[in-house]
Design a protein around this motif. Sequence first.
Motif, PDB file in Angstrom:
ATOM      1  N   GLN A  20      12.361  13.994 -49.192  1.00  0.00           N
ATOM      2  CA  GLN A  20      11.260  14.322 -48.363  1.00  0.00           C
ATOM      3  C   GLN A  20      11.912  15.612 -47.938  1.00  0.00           C
ATOM      4  O   GLN A  20      10.475  16.049 -48.382  1.00  0.00           O
ATOM      5  N   PHE A  21      12.972  16.186 -48.149  1.00  0.00           N
ATOM      6  CA  PHE A  21      13.141  17.792 -48.036  1.00  0.00           C
ATOM      7  C   PHE A  21      13.720  18.604 -49.504  1.00  0.00           C
ATOM      8  O   PHE A  21      14.839  17.374 -50.359  1.00  0.00           O
ATOM      9  N   SER A  22      12.833  19.564 -49.842  1.00  0.00           N
ATOM     10  CA  SER A  22      13.732  20.325 -50.759  1.00  0.00           C
ATOM     11  C   SER A  22      15.077  20.217 -50.523  1.00  0.00           C
ATOM     12  O   SER A  22      15.602  20.804 -49.591  1.00  0.00           O
ATOM     13  N   PRO A  23      16.338  20.671 -51.750  1.00  0.00           N
ATOM     14  CA  PRO A  23      17.296  21.253 -51.913  1.00  0.00           C
ATOM     15  C   PRO A  23      17.977  22.596 -51.149  1.00  0.00           C
ATOM     16  O   PRO A  23      18.622  22.987 -49.917  1.00  0.00           O
ATOM     17  N   ARG A  24      16.556  23.472 -51.717  1.00  0.00           N
ATOM     18  CA  ARG A  24      16.947  24.479 -50.834  1.00  0.00           C
ATOM     19  C   ARG A  24      16.341  25.197 -49.014  1.00  0.00           C
ATOM     20  O   ARG A  24      17.076  25.536 -48.118  1.00  0.00           O
ATOM     21  N   VAL A  25      15.057  23.570 -48.731  1.00  0.00           N
ATOM     22  CA  VAL A  25      15.830  23.938 -47.560  1.00  0.00           C
ATOM     23  C   VAL A  25      16.532  22.971 -46.634  1.00  0.00           C
ATOM     24  O   VAL A  25      17.297  22.933 -45.403  1.00  0.00           O
ATOM     25  N   ILE A  26      17.049  22.593 -46.734  1.00  0.00           N
ATOM     26  CA  ILE A  26      18.389  20.997 -46.459  1.00  0.00           C
ATOM     27  C   ILE A  26      19.572  22.753 -46.657  1.00  0.00           C
ATOM     28  O   ILE A  26      20.427  22.015 -45.467  1.00  0.00           O
ATOM     29  N   ARG A  27      19.664  23.437 -47.410  1.00  0.00           N
ATOM     30  CA  ARG A  27      20.896  24.221 -47.523  1.00  0.00           C
ATOM     31  C   ARG A  27      20.148  24.972 -46.045  1.00  0.00           C
ATOM     32  O   ARG A  27      21.026  25.624 -45.813  1.00  0.00           O
ATOM     33  N   LEU A  28      19.402  25.203 -45.708  1.00  0.00           N
ATOM     34  CA  LEU A  28      18.791  25.724 -44.711  1.00  0.00           C
ATOM     35  C   LEU A  28      19.092  25.731 -43.529  1.00  0.00           C
ATOM     36  O   LEU A  28      20.330  26.201 -41.917  1.00  0.00           O
ATOM     37  N   PHE A  29      18.857  24.497 -43.540  1.00  0.00           N
ATOM     38  CA  PHE A  29      18.749  23.474 -42.155  1.00  0.00           C
ATOM     39  C   PHE A  29      20.471  23.493 -42.018  1.00  0.00           C
ATOM     40  O   PHE A  29      20.869  23.201 -40.865  1.00  0.00           O
ATOM     41  N   LYS A  30      21.502  23.232 -43.333  1.00  0.00           N
ATOM     42  CA  LYS A  30      22.325  22.755 -42.767  1.00  0.00           C
ATOM     43  C   LYS A  30      23.448  24.063 -42.167  1.00  0.00           C
ATOM     44  O   LYS A  30      23.814  24.452 -40.840  1.00  0.00           O
ATOM     45  N   ARG A  31      22.146  25.053 -42.900  1.00  0.00           N
ATOM     46  CA  ARG A  31      23.214  26.252 -42.093  1.00  0.00           C
ATOM     47  C   ARG A  31      22.629  26.812 -40.440  1.00  0.00           C
ATOM     48  O   ARG A  31      23.931  27.061 -40.168  1.00  0.00           O
ATOM     49  N   ALA A  32      21.618  26.359 -39.695  1.00  0.00           N
ATOM     50  CA  ALA A  32      20.925  26.838 -39.191  1.00  0.00           C
ATOM     51  C   ALA A  32      22.116  25.788 -38.043  1.00  0.00           C
ATOM     52  O   ALA A  32      22.480  26.352 -37.474  1.00  0.00           O
ATOM     53  N   TYR A  33      22.083  24.894 -38.427  1.00  0.00           N
ATOM     54  CA  TYR A  33      22.909  23.467 -37.613  1.00  0.00           C
ATOM     55  C   TYR A  33      23.954  23.640 -37.137  1.00  0.00           C
ATOM     56  O   TYR A  33      23.890  23.593 -36.128  1.00  0.00           O
ATOM     57  N   GLU A  34      25.075  24.375 -38.028  1.00  0.00           N
ATOM     58  CA  GLU A  34      26.240  24.646 -38.120  1.00  0.00           C
ATOM     59  C   GLU A  34      26.436  25.524 -37.010  1.00  0.00           C
ATOM     60  O   GLU A  34      27.386  25.615 -35.905  1.00  0.00           O
ATOM     61  N   LYS A  35      25.700  26.634 -37.035  1.00  0.00           N
ATOM     62  CA  LYS A  35      25.495  28.372 -36.347  1.00  0.00           C
ATOM     63  C   LYS A  35      25.283  27.873 -35.007  1.00  0.00           C
ATOM     64  O   LYS A  35      25.744  28.320 -33.626  1.00  0.00           O
ATOM     65  N   ASN A  36      23.903  27.069 -34.837  1.00  0.00           N
ATOM     66  CA  ASN A  36      22.791  26.881 -33.728  1.00  0.00           C
ATOM     67  C   ASN A  36      23.517  25.444 -33.232  1.00  0.00           C
ATOM     68  O   ASN A  36      22.273  24.854 -32.636  1.00  0.00           O
ATOM     69  N   LYS A  37      24.606  24.629 -33.213  1.00  0.00           N
ATOM     70  CA  LYS A  37      24.398  23.200 -33.431  1.00  0.00           C
ATOM     71  C   LYS A  37      24.266  22.882 -31.275  1.00  0.00           C
ATOM     72  O   LYS A  37      23.515  21.831 -31.571  1.00  0.00           O
ATOM     73  N   GLU A  38      24.740  23.459 -30.227  1.00  0.00           N
ATOM     74  CA  GLU A  38      24.195  23.137 -29.298  1.00  0.00           C
ATOM     75  C   GLU A  38      22.683  23.257 -29.295  1.00  0.00           C
ATOM     76  O   GLU A  38      22.352  22.428 -28.058  1.00  0.00           O
ATOM     77  N   ASP A  39      21.931  23.848 -29.337  1.00  0.00           N
ATOM     78  CA  ASP A  39      20.279  23.552 -29.816  1.00  0.00           C
ATOM     79  C   ASP A  39      19.740  22.742 -30.011  1.00  0.00           C
ATOM     80  O   ASP A  39      18.452  22.874 -30.108  1.00  0.00           O
ATOM     81  N   PHE A  40      20.050  22.331 -31.146  1.00  0.00           N
ATOM     82  CA  PHE A  40      19.482  20.963 -31.773  1.00  0.00           C
ATOM     83  C   PHE A  40      19.393  20.392 -30.842  1.00  0.00           C
ATOM     84  O   PHE A  40      20.274  18.977 -31.177  1.00  0.00           O
ATOM     85  N   LYS A  41      18.729  19.980 -30.214  1.00  0.00           N
ATOM     86  CA  LYS A  41      18.153  19.350 -29.121  1.00  0.00           C
ATOM     87  C   LYS A  41      16.904  19.573 -28.258  1.00  0.00           C
ATOM     88  O   LYS A  41      16.001  20.120 -28.224  1.00  0.00           O
ATOM     89  N   HIS A  42      15.584  18.413 -28.137  1.00  0.00           N
ATOM     90  CA  HIS A  42      14.939  18.481 -27.541  1.00  0.00           C
ATOM     91  C   HIS A  42      15.285  18.815 -25.635  1.00  0.00           C
ATOM     92  O   HIS A  42      15.292  17.362 -25.042  1.00  0.00           O
ATOM     93  N   ASP A  43      14.582  19.986 -25.713  1.00  0.00           N
ATOM     94  CA  ASP A  43      14.912  19.806 -24.198  1.00  0.00           C
ATOM     95  C   ASP A  43      13.947  21.119 -23.458  1.00  0.00           C
ATOM     96  O   ASP A  43      13.834  21.566 -22.240  1.00  0.00           O
ATOM     97  N   PHE A  44      12.527  20.908 -23.938  1.00  0.00           N
ATOM     98  CA  PHE A  44      11.772  20.592 -23.188  1.00  0.00           C
ATOM     99  C   PHE A  44      11.175  20.520 -21.938  1.00  0.00           C
ATOM    100  O   PHE A  44      11.232  18.590 -22.935  1.00  0.00           O
TER     101      PHE A  44
END
Length: 427
Positions: A403-427
């Motif tokens: 479903q996802f390309s390696p390039r966007v998965i790399r971005l996702f992993k880095r973003a998730y590691e740096k902002n793990k607490e914000d990766f949630k549905h909170d609205f």
Amino acid sequence: MEDDNVSKKLILYISFIVACGISLITYSIFKVNPHHIPDVVILIIFAAVCESLPIYINTNVSVSVAYAVDLMALLLFGPYEGALIASIGNLLLIRNFNGKIKYVLNTPYYKTLFNISQIAISVAVGGFVYEYLGGKIGSDVYPNYIIQSIIAATAYYFLNNLLVTNLIAILLEKPFLKTWTKDFSWMLKNFLFLAFIGILMTSVFVKFGYIALLIFFVPLIMVRYMFKLNMELKQSYYDTINALTKALEAKDRYTLGHSKSVEKLAVYLCREAGFSEAHTEMVRIAALLHDVGKIGIVENILNKPGKLSKEEYDYIKQHPVSGYEILKDVPFLKNVRYWVRYHHEWYNGNGYPDGISGRQIPLEAEILSVADVFDALVSDRPYRNAYTREEAYKIIVDSEGTQFSPRVIRLFKRAYEKNKEDFKHDF
């Protein structure tokens, strides 16, 4: 450890600029010609008034017309008095930011010190360049010193940009050149016009005195007003987009807050991709509008409690095309319409509506897709309970190459590691 290194680098850089700037300002005080004191005081007040009328591009970046006044000060009174006028004018600014009055006493001291220091250094260097090239301080610029004044104005502008860009680059951990090219280069046309006004003000001041300030204050305010109108027009686009998003969420109760969550997560991925603030802003708009095509879907399918039939699912799969059709005639959303159309495409070509694959899918659409899927996984749906954050992360990472390309998965992993607490549905 990495954050500690960034903090140390930031503190070192700010300390160095402040040490140089405050030393220069202090020295400049002793270099003021006693006969110039009334002129310096009047220009400080004029510079403070101009600094107090900024246009906010976003929360962190603003522009003002004070550049023209600072340029006039360095051409009329030289590097030291020019630096003093610009720095104290900046120190005395009073701004209304989101309904709150901001001034020196309620602004963090390190921000104030950095701002007055970098502007003092930039103006002084502009003045030194002018003198070094043979420019005569306090003389009519045109025609004898026009080249020198243009070079001095350029030196002031680029040094000012360099000092601020370097601060942002360290803060955001971005390459310097990329930060300047994407976040600051757009100011060039603004700078060119203000440099023209500043040089013209200098010539009029030499010939007619303070009437120059009266003559040019109105054009400066008009420049600010036109720029403000442009920003307000842009804001009206955002207001329209928010209204569309609310209309969609009022219709689809299962996706309440979904667009805002996708917007938040997409911004984190854009930062990892190194997008400029302007580019990120367009992806944010696309995130808010990515499901706008669902407005045309009947509510008994959108809000059906339980799994959809194949025919119903095929019907819903038309929403990226409907969204594209809704947005295609809006010039402001020229690229956004394609990102919306392709946000359900798969890297291996098994997505919809067009079945494109690989690099045919814009990176922006891939970012929307990852953010969309993650928020959907961590949200309760009528046919299943929400996955945990860790489960959703694993599902997405395991979809690399399908479903996802390696390039966007790399971005996702880095973003998730740096902002793990914000990766949630909170609205």
